[in-house]
Design an enzyme around this catalytic site. Structure first.
Site, PDB file in Angstrom:
ATOM      1  N   GLU A 105      -4.793   2.443  -3.441  1.00 53.02           N
ATOM      2  CA  GLU A 105      -5.423   1.143  -3.218  1.00 53.02           C
ATOM      3  C   GLU A 105      -5.708   0.579  -4.607  1.00 53.02           C
ATOM      4  O   GLU A 105      -6.222   1.289  -5.474  1.00 53.02           O
ATOM      5  CB  GLU A 105      -6.741   1.281  -2.456  1.00 53.02           C
ATOM      6  N   HIS A 115      -3.942  -6.587  -6.048  1.00 55.15           N
ATOM      7  CA  HIS A 115      -3.927  -7.712  -5.122  1.00 55.15           C
ATOM      8  C   HIS A 115      -5.348  -8.082  -4.716  1.00 55.15           C
ATOM      9  O   HIS A 115      -6.286  -7.318  -4.899  1.00 55.15           O
ATOM     10  CB  HIS A 115      -3.048  -7.413  -3.900  1.00 55.15           C
ATOM     11  N   GLU A 121     -12.598  -7.554  13.514  1.00 55.43           N
ATOM     12  CA  GLU A 121     -12.875  -6.115  13.475  1.00 55.43           C
ATOM     13  C   GLU A 121     -14.140  -5.718  14.222  1.00 55.43           C
ATOM     14  O   GLU A 121     -14.219  -4.622  14.771  1.00 55.43           O
ATOM     15  CB  GLU A 121     -12.976  -5.630  12.021  1.00 55.43           C
ATOM     16  N   HIS A 160       0.853  -1.185   0.000  1.00 54.42           N
ATOM     17  CA  HIS A 160       0.000   0.000   0.000  1.00 54.42           C
ATOM     18  C   HIS A 160       0.893   1.241   0.000  1.00 54.42           C
ATOM     19  O   HIS A 160       1.303   1.727   1.045  1.00 54.42           O
ATOM     20  CB  HIS A 160      -0.951  -0.015   1.196  1.00 54.42           C
ATOM     21  N   HIS A 215      -8.156  -8.668   3.420  1.00 55.89           N
ATOM     22  CA  HIS A 215      -7.403  -9.457   2.452  1.00 55.89           C
ATOM     23  C   HIS A 215      -7.385 -10.914   2.905  1.00 55.89           C
ATOM     24  O   HIS A 215      -7.150 -11.179   4.084  1.00 55.89           O
ATOM     25  CB  HIS A 215      -5.957  -8.967   2.365  1.00 55.89           C
ATOM     26  N   GLU A 256      -7.217  -3.034  -5.928  1.00 59.27           N
ATOM     27  CA  GLU A 256      -7.668  -4.331  -5.459  1.00 59.27           C
ATOM     28  C   GLU A 256      -8.668  -5.011  -6.400  1.00 59.27           C
ATOM     29  O   GLU A 256      -9.534  -4.360  -6.973  1.00 59.27           O
ATOM     30  CB  GLU A 256      -8.327  -4.189  -4.076  1.00 59.27           C
ATOM     31  N   TRP A 288     -14.144   2.924  -2.806  1.00 59.18           N
ATOM     32  CA  TRP A 288     -14.599   1.595  -3.230  1.00 59.18           C
ATOM     33  C   TRP A 288     -16.076   1.402  -2.907  1.00 59.18           C
ATOM     34  O   TRP A 288     -16.823   0.856  -3.713  1.00 59.18           O
ATOM     35  CB  TRP A 288     -13.740   0.479  -2.623  1.00 59.18           C
ATOM     36  N   CYS A 329     -13.731  -4.666   5.318  1.00 59.38           N
ATOM     37  CA  CYS A 329     -12.901  -5.001   4.164  1.00 59.38           C
ATOM     38  C   CYS A 329     -11.661  -5.735   4.673  1.00 59.38           C
ATOM     39  O   CYS A 329     -11.313  -5.626   5.844  1.00 59.38           O
ATOM     40  CB  CYS A 329     -12.450  -3.752   3.421  1.00 59.38           C
ATOM     41  N   TYR A 357     -11.099  -2.176  -8.298  1.00 58.88           N
ATOM     42  CA  TYR A 357     -11.014  -0.713  -8.313  1.00 58.88           C
ATOM     43  C   TYR A 357      -9.574  -0.271  -8.052  1.00 58.88           C
ATOM     44  O   TYR A 357      -8.746  -1.043  -7.542  1.00 58.88           O
ATOM     45  CB  TYR A 357     -11.950  -0.092  -7.259  1.00 58.88           C
TER      46      TYR A 357
END
Length: 194
Positions: A115, A33, A88, A26, A70, A117, A162, A68, A105
């Site tokens: 970003e 990714h 979270e 980032h 990964h 992704e 996003w 959000c 995006y």
């Protein structure tokens, strides 16, 4: 996040190219990714919005969708959604539904951080209280989906880039988020398929 957590790098066709440390991807030259976005709904069709923690590297203090993250290398996306919702927001969820399998995006912050992704989008329904992790979430808010979707699309709500791109695509699935028809896992990009 541990300092050695890796993300899956992908090409434009969604094929895995390898991995890289999350801390390295980032920046101003962020490679494409694999990630995910999730929208948590209650039984009344309200969506859970979160304000990103003030110290986040990307889009700190910005309101966005519920969660959000990964997937870890080799981790199924739906399992990553469950893992991150627990971490979270303190939510224990049993199942998640794939809604936008090929969303991607690229967004650039004012300071130049990017970003980039490939970010399939999931719907999650819960009937449990939220316990935000202050390391990730600054604040939460439940909002009726119709009100949120209209505000997001009319520019009345300041939300993450996003999320602003995802909401119109989700509204195309129908007015009632609880009746959206999920996509099949075979529609996911190759790097994200189980």
């Amino acid at each position: 996040m541990t300092s050695d957590e890796h993300v899956v790098l992908v090409d434009r066709d969604g094929r895995a190219l390898g991995t890289a440390p999350k801390t390295s991807v980032h920046g101003r030259e962020t490679p494409l990714h694999l990630a995910f976005s999730s929208y948590v709904f209650d039984s009344d069709g309200r969506v859970l919005l979160t304000r990103r923690a003030d110290h986040k590297l990307t889009w700190p203090s910005v309101w966005t969708n519920s969660c959000c993250g990964h997937p870890l290398p080799g981790e199924a996306l739906d399992r990553a959604v469950v893992r991150r919702l627990s971490y979270e927001l303190g939510l224990a969820v049993e199942s998640v539904d794939l809604m936008l399998p090929s969303f991607a995006y690229r967004a650039v912050m004012a300071n130049g951080i990017v970003e980039h992704e490939l970010c399939p989008v999931y719907r999650v329904t819960v009937d449990a209280p939220v316990t935000p992790n202050p390391d990730e979430v600054g604040e939460t808010l439940w909002m009726p989906w119709k009100e949120f979707a209209e505000g997001a699309q009319n520019g009345l709500l300041a939300i993450s880039p996003w999320c602003r791109e995802q909401v119109p695509l989700l509204t195309e699935l129908g007015a009632d988020p609880l009746s959206w028809q999920p996509a099949g896992a075979d529609a996911l990009p190759p790097a994200a398929r189980p």
